[in-house]
Scaffold this active site. Structure first.
Site, PDB file in Angstrom:
ATOM      1  N   GLY A  46       0.834  -1.193   0.000  1.00  0.00           N
ATOM      2  CA  GLY A  46       0.000   0.000   0.000  1.00  0.00           C
ATOM      3  C   GLY A  46       0.865   1.239   0.000  1.00  0.00           C
ATOM      4  N   GLN A  51       3.076   9.917   1.305  1.00  0.00           N
ATOM      5  CA  GLN A  51       4.339   9.172   1.218  1.00  0.00           C
ATOM      6  C   GLN A  51       5.134   9.511  -0.030  1.00  0.00           C
ATOM      7  OE1 GLN A  51       2.350   5.185   2.177  1.00  0.00           O
ATOM      8  NE2 GLN A  51       4.358   5.004   3.132  1.00  0.00           N
ATOM      9  N   CYS A  91       5.903  -0.247   7.090  1.00  0.00           N
ATOM     10  CA  CYS A  91       5.526   0.914   6.281  1.00  0.00           C
ATOM     11  C   CYS A  91       6.722   1.329   5.443  1.00  0.00           C
ATOM     12  CB  CYS A  91       5.105   2.048   7.206  1.00  0.00           C
ATOM     13  SG  CYS A  91       4.617   3.543   6.338  1.00  0.00           S
ATOM     14  N   LEU A  92       6.483   1.646   4.177  1.00  0.00           N
ATOM     15  CA  LEU A  92       7.582   2.046   3.298  1.00  0.00           C
ATOM     16  C   LEU A  92       8.245   3.341   3.774  1.00  0.00           C
ATOM     17  CD1 LEU A  92       6.040   1.208  -0.200  1.00  0.00           C
ATOM     18  CD2 LEU A  92       7.750  -0.105   1.075  1.00  0.00           C
ATOM     19  N   HIS A 133      -4.452   1.221   7.682  1.00  0.00           N
ATOM     20  CA  HIS A 133      -3.091   1.776   7.719  1.00  0.00           C
ATOM     21  C   HIS A 133      -2.965   2.939   6.734  1.00  0.00           C
ATOM     22  CE1 HIS A 133       1.493   1.173   7.747  1.00  0.00           C
ATOM     23  NE2 HIS A 133       1.278   1.989   6.722  1.00  0.00           N
ATOM     24  N   GLU A 134      -3.418   2.710   5.495  1.00  0.00           N
ATOM     25  CA  GLU A 134      -3.283   3.756   4.464  1.00  0.00           C
ATOM     26  C   GLU A 134      -4.179   4.944   4.765  1.00  0.00           C
ATOM     27  OE1 GLU A 134      -0.780   3.521   2.645  1.00  0.00           O
ATOM     28  OE2 GLU A 134      -0.448   1.394   3.034  1.00  0.00           O
ATOM     29  N   HIS A 137      -2.614   7.373   7.029  1.00  0.00           N
ATOM     30  CA  HIS A 137      -1.624   8.258   6.400  1.00  0.00           C
ATOM     31  C   HIS A 137      -2.268   9.566   5.937  1.00  0.00           C
ATOM     32  CE1 HIS A 137       2.213   6.175   6.096  1.00  0.00           C
ATOM     33  NE2 HIS A 137       1.655   5.063   5.673  1.00  0.00           N
TER      34      HIS A 137
HETATM   35 NI    NI Z   1       2.540   3.188   5.602  1.00  0.00          NI
END
Ligand code: NI
Length: 165
Positions: A46, A51, A91-92, A133-134, A137
């Site tokens: 995701g 991000q 998480c990236l 999660h997304e 963000h």
């Molecule tokens: Ni993330």
């Protein structure tokens, strides 16, 4: 299409709230394509607008188990959260770490797709976790804010192959 730079924890943009998308434009359309490409290249499941430095309510998800997919969610609204699941998350924007997070097991969400057509879907398990999660963000929240206990430094898990530093 292009790979975009993934912002890392500590970058203030990750802590800001996103604005909704009003209409589909060439720019937003390219952004969505780039977000998928960037997510796949980084081997994530995701990726959300902030991000890649864009404060818009958009995220993409491909957890590899849902049909049809991959999904883009524009201006998502979580309508219902039910049950509970606890599992590892990463998480990236926080590379090299993971942590245990408790989330709802089931989610019902309404959003717009890449054609700005409204859709509603229900998800469970990993897909439901990714949506939550997304979505976080988009409001400046990272999973590390919600982690149970300590973050796990993934490099310490490969102790058998560790090299001296
Ligand atoms: Ni993330």
């Amino acid at each position: 299409m292009a790979i975009r730079e993934i912002r890392k924890e500590g970058d203030p943009i990750l802590r800001k709230e996103c604005r909704p998308v009003k209409e589909m434009t060439e720019r937003i359309s390219t952004l969505i394509e780039d977000m998928f490409e960037t997510m796949y290249e980084a081997e994530g499941v995701g990726l959300a607008g902030p991000q890649v430095g864009i404060l818009r309510k958009i995220f993409v998800i491909d957890v590899g188990i849902e049909e049809p997919e991959p999904y883009v969610f524009i201006n998502p609204e979580i309508l219902e959260l039910e049950g509970e699941q606890t599992g590892q998350e990463g998480c990236l924007s926080v590379p090299g770490y993971s942590g245990e997070v408790t989330r709802a097991e089931h989610v019902r969400v309404r959003a717009f797709d890449a054609n700005m057509e409204e859709f509603e879907l229900e998800a469970d398990g990993l897909f439901a976790r990714a949506i939550q999660h997304e979505n976080d963000h988009l409001y400046g929240t990272l999973y590390i804010d919600k982690v149970n206990g300590e973050l796990i430094d993934l490099s310490t898990l490969e102790s058998g192959e560790d090299e001296e530093e």
